[in-house]
Design a protein around this motif. Sequence first.
Motif, PDB file in Angstrom:
ATOM      1  N   PHE B   8     136.119 -16.752 123.618  1.00 25.97           N
ATOM      2  CA  PHE B   8     136.994 -17.695 124.956  1.00 25.97           C
ATOM      3  C   PHE B   8     136.158 -16.958 125.400  1.00 25.97           C
ATOM      4  N   GLY B   9     136.385 -17.603 127.328  1.00 21.63           N
ATOM      5  CA  GLY B   9     135.791 -16.435 128.235  1.00 21.63           C
ATOM      6  C   GLY B   9     134.469 -16.716 128.499  1.00 21.63           C
ATOM      7  N   ARG B  12     132.003 -17.378 125.131  1.00 17.72           N
ATOM      8  CA  ARG B  12     132.321 -18.421 124.681  1.00 17.72           C
ATOM      9  C   ARG B  12     131.277 -19.158 125.181  1.00 17.72           C
ATOM     10  N   PHE B  69     136.265 -12.431 122.718  1.00 17.98           N
ATOM     11  CA  PHE B  69     136.190 -12.195 124.017  1.00 17.98           C
ATOM     12  C   PHE B  69     136.386 -11.161 124.760  1.00 17.98           C
TER      13      PHE B  69
ATOM     14  N   GLY C 455     143.660 -19.269 127.485  1.00 20.78           N
ATOM     15  CA  GLY C 455     142.458 -18.913 128.108  1.00 20.78           C
ATOM     16  C   GLY C 455     141.764 -17.838 127.891  1.00 20.78           C
ATOM     17  N   ILE C 456     142.566 -17.134 127.142  1.00 25.17           N
ATOM     18  CA  ILE C 456     141.960 -15.089 125.997  1.00 25.17           C
ATOM     19  C   ILE C 456     143.320 -14.319 125.597  1.00 25.17           C
ATOM     20  N   PRO C 457     143.480 -14.313 124.217  1.00 26.10           N
ATOM     21  CA  PRO C 457     144.031 -14.088 123.339  1.00 26.10           C
ATOM     22  C   PRO C 457     145.131 -13.616 124.325  1.00 26.10           C
ATOM     23  N   GLU C 598     144.037 -26.646 126.956  1.00 24.00           N
ATOM     24  CA  GLU C 598     143.393 -25.176 128.473  1.00 24.00           C
ATOM     25  C   GLU C 598     143.059 -26.604 129.904  1.00 24.00           C
ATOM     26  N   ASP C 601     141.305 -21.251 133.551  1.00 23.82           N
ATOM     27  CA  ASP C 601     141.469 -19.875 133.127  1.00 23.82           C
ATOM     28  C   ASP C 601     142.641 -19.468 133.291  1.00 23.82           C
TER      29      ASP C 601
END
Lengths: 298, 75, 755
Positions: B8-9, B12, B69, C455-457, C598, C601
């Motif tokens: 993620f983010g 990624r 992440f 976007g993030i867990p 998604e 963010d």
Amino acid sequence: MLNFLRLSSLADVSEMLWADGPVSALIAGGTDLLVRPERLASARILIDISNLTELGGIGVTPDGDLRIGAAVTHQEIADDDTVRRHAHLLAQACAQVGSVQIRNRGTLGGNLANASPAGDSIPALLCLEARVALVARERGRAVPINEFFVGPAKTVMQVDELIESVRIPLRRGRWVSFFEKAGQRKGMCCSKASVAFLAQRHGDRRLTGVRVALGAVAPTAIRVPAAEAALEGQVLTLERARAAAEACREAARAIDDIRSTRDYRREAVSALLLQGLLPLYDRMRALARPRRRSRRRR
Amino acid sequence: MKVTVELFGPQRERAGQGRLVLELPAGATVADAIRGAGLVDRVDLWVLVDGRRATRDSALADGARLTFFSPVGGG
Amino acid sequence: MDKTPSVVGARVKRIDAEDKVAGRTLYPSDKTLPGMLWVEVVRAAHPHARIREIDVKPALEVPGVVRVLTHRDVPGENAFGIQIQDMPVLCFDRVRYLGDAVALVGAETRQAAREGARRVRVDYEVLEPITDPEAAMAPGAVALHPKGNIMHQGHFEKGDLAAGFACCAVIVENDYSVPMIDHAFLETEAGISYYDEHGRLTVDACGQYIYRDQTQIARALGLPLHQVRVMAPIVGGAFGGKDEVTVQIHLALMTFHTQRPCRMVATREESIVSHTKRHPVKMSYKTGADRQGNLLCVQARFVADTGAYASLGGPVLNVMMEHAAGPYRVPNVKVDGYAVYTNNGFSGAFRGFGCTQACVGLESQMDLMAAALRLDPLKFREQNVLHKGDLAGLGYPMTCEVGAGRTVRSAQRGALYRSRRRRAPAKPATPSLKPYLRRGVGVATQMQGLGLGIGIPDYAEVGLDLRPDGTLQLRAGTNEIGQGAYTAYLQILSGRLGVPLSRLSMVGADTALTPDSGTTTASRTIFAVGKAVELAAEKLERVLGERAERAFGWAPGPARLQGDQLAGSGGRRPLRELLGDEELSVQAVFHVPVAEREMGDGLPHRFYSFGTHVAEVEVNTLTGEIAVTAVEAHLDGGKVISRTGFEGQSEGGIAQGIGYALMEEVRLEGGRFLTTNFHTYVIPTSLDVPEDLRTVPVEVREPEGPYGAKGISETAMVGVTPAVLNAIADALGVRFFRLPVRAEDVLAALQEKKT
Ligand SMILES: Cc1cc2nc3c(=O)[nH]c(=O)nc-3n(C[C@H](O)[C@H](O)[C@H](O)COP(=O)(O)OP(=O)(O)OC[C@H]3O[C@@H](n4cnc5c(N)ncnc54)[C@H](O)[C@@H]3O)c2cc1C
């Protein structure tokens, strides 16, 4: 290093002030002093005067004045029957200071010595033509309230003087009064503009001895002779009320600052006078009518 | 053994893809998986193993689901 | 049939109430340690300047000063920031706002630290401050950061706006402006730091996410995570203002260099200047509806002044855009948003998180359209609200339970809305004496995303420890910031296990003791952590069942706690027979489900809470003063876990919403703050909040949440402000497009109306 002193008599305090005036500061309720660290910074001795019996008490003096000790709190004034009888306007003003907490600590003397243009007791005392009794080590004097303030945070007090009490001449007759203020919020609020009003009410609905004073719209609280003249000796009508309000607007020499604008303050003193006069107008009209009709009109 | 990695983010972006399958030797740890993914280890690279925060020396089992992440969100 | 145990939804006494009322609770600002140093920050003297030189020698000469730290003393990355690390721990080449930290002074006394801070000499080349976001965005503007001044932007389009507007019977177009405001939390940024008994650099300071703070500290100090411990169980208010790091890295740095315990407590002035604010936003809204009252188009443009650094400015702008079309079904939507760097303080998270600003614009537009169509404002809203399965503004389907319509109908039935047409003030005993008062009633409907979005867990892990005497301890990593969540967690636990509250206790927010439960933000803790608590309770019963099966030969299946006994298929046995003297600990983690696609963010959210607020105002047309005289909040936070907490959130939200509407504004001039204390930064007092407050729960259960609960803390505030604005417009026939609406503005507008 700051020393905190509590002395047992006014004489001792006077002595201290005479010796150490420039480096000492009086503290009564502390509600002004403690929120202004810059003022505390220059002091080395803090003299607590809140406990001095000489500065307490409310009563009528032999020469016919209402005397209120400098260390009497706003709440005590607001609740006091003698004040309400002889100087209701002051009780009305003190009841609107700050909040319960501030009224329970803040004193009349502190309010005067602080000399804020927005101090709420001041317009009331101007209308009541009070005198400020000052004492120093070996002298005393009584300064008429309209000569007491020199400018924002400035008074005629000398470094070794302190306020002993406020003297208000007793009045005969039936008086009407109000104190109205506008602020940024309802509680804990410094006036953006305030109006004090006092007048003697006569059976024929005329008002005499009219006094109008404004707070927070000039370097010191001011009386408004033009507004007083517009009402003096007259029956209160809506036109006269408006004329007096207009005179307040004209008299205001307000400024723009963080709390409000010049234009608003000018508007507000006129509005506040009207807001106070309207119920009075209604009441006086109702009084003039036979009971039955007035009741139907509510 | 095989583990899957979801990214993620910033992680990624750094890896250039959102999902990886890594072939790792038995006994491999989270640190090995980070290297295997071609990522430089950083203190703000957070790793979940099967949904729970794991440390760099956590041992991985075959079929483990990893998440890479950084705590860059809020709300 | 409702099988909810009675402790869930009840009015229970908060577990922290007695200690707080008795003054026993230690907040971060109360804590001291023997031998500690006071730490003071040397902050920027100019909102925008280049640093030529920093001379710390004069400070070191002050008796009592032990150490002065500058950027040279930052061993790790000299940068922090939740999303983008664009903010120096200690500035080295440039300062970008007045709160920027340039040096740290550690001294034996606070006076010495202050004196030292005054003596640090910083030689600046003063630069022109950039204070207008539009100008900052313009080509050729001086860039505050390497990538330019547009920190973040977003553009979304759905449907065909031109075709949509062509079908509209009414089109309303307006610009709105909302100010920068401060969180005004009671406790300023504060805390202590020290090495704990395991040699971990420990920071016990206010914050909203210990694990993220731990990472930010470790990154700046170049330490591995396990050498840094962060705790913050009790915090004296935050509202998003302590989401970003405040004192934590500075404390850690001073302890790291001096090996001594340290303490910081910000003054109010320093606090207001340095921490994040609510973004001031200029918005343009163009919206339209057809003759039947169907909302067809919403076009919005936001320019958010994010100030000197990013913090959460990007996600805030995203949430603003996500909620630009509110809780409504709108086929044609276009949203453009910009978050722009300037030298005006810096902005970030604040209750509502971008939704707050958008709601002011949109809900004003809703009233204007309803009026133009001669429709009842609530009917107009009801006709257009989203239902489950509808496409939200940005075009994704609403897959959660949607209570928007039910909150509108609840408001319609409420006494306040039904009294709307009564024009004269009802309250004063002698109405004829106050002909200058005007009464108005306004409404606003709103939705608010829960949690971090996609976007993030977004997960919450908790630990649960069962002692042999049958008492339990819950461990969760979120903070108690005053919201009462710890009590609610225990209510959930009590409900699930059937164990009375008196046998449950709570350990909160310590990286050494509590698992990572995620942020204490985004209306998420009841929902996410509460769900993890539920899972932990289930897991405990399952594990107990398994162990009882092995130990006592009971039939498979969960076992239940009954006092110090265990109950199951094989009857009852003392728990001690199973556990001996050992504790039994289980952990459970809940991952908040996310949307399918998604869009940016954190965009979009999968879960939302909903609310409709009704506000009544009395406007004094002589003085311009506005009094809010009644507010009704119809809130869908799913199943209510703690009725007391729910009402507390609502009533606090009402006060804060009134402040935003009528008085609050952080004022800046050339990047300098004019309102740095509560003397000039005015917030509502209890006298400014109406006595007539009613909170009506509209419990649309969300099956994914614990007992069907969702969060409420932001929804409770966001709708209040536009409802008050709409009430003012109803009272005066004059609408305000700029907050706050002060008496000054009212009189000026009334005068303009007259002429
Ligand atoms: C939150 C808040 C709200 C407030 N709201 C209001 C308001 O609505 N209206 C209003 O008018 N004021 C308000 N104030 C200001 C203050 O409360 C009043 O001015 C109060 O009367 C001050 O009295 P004190 O005894 O607390 O003064 P202190 O703080 O003790 O003293 C103030 C000053 O007066 C001097 N002083 C005190 N007593 C004497 C004396 N006897 N002789 C000579 N000098 C003396 C002190 O040395 C000091 O310089 C507010 C203050 C706060 C903090």
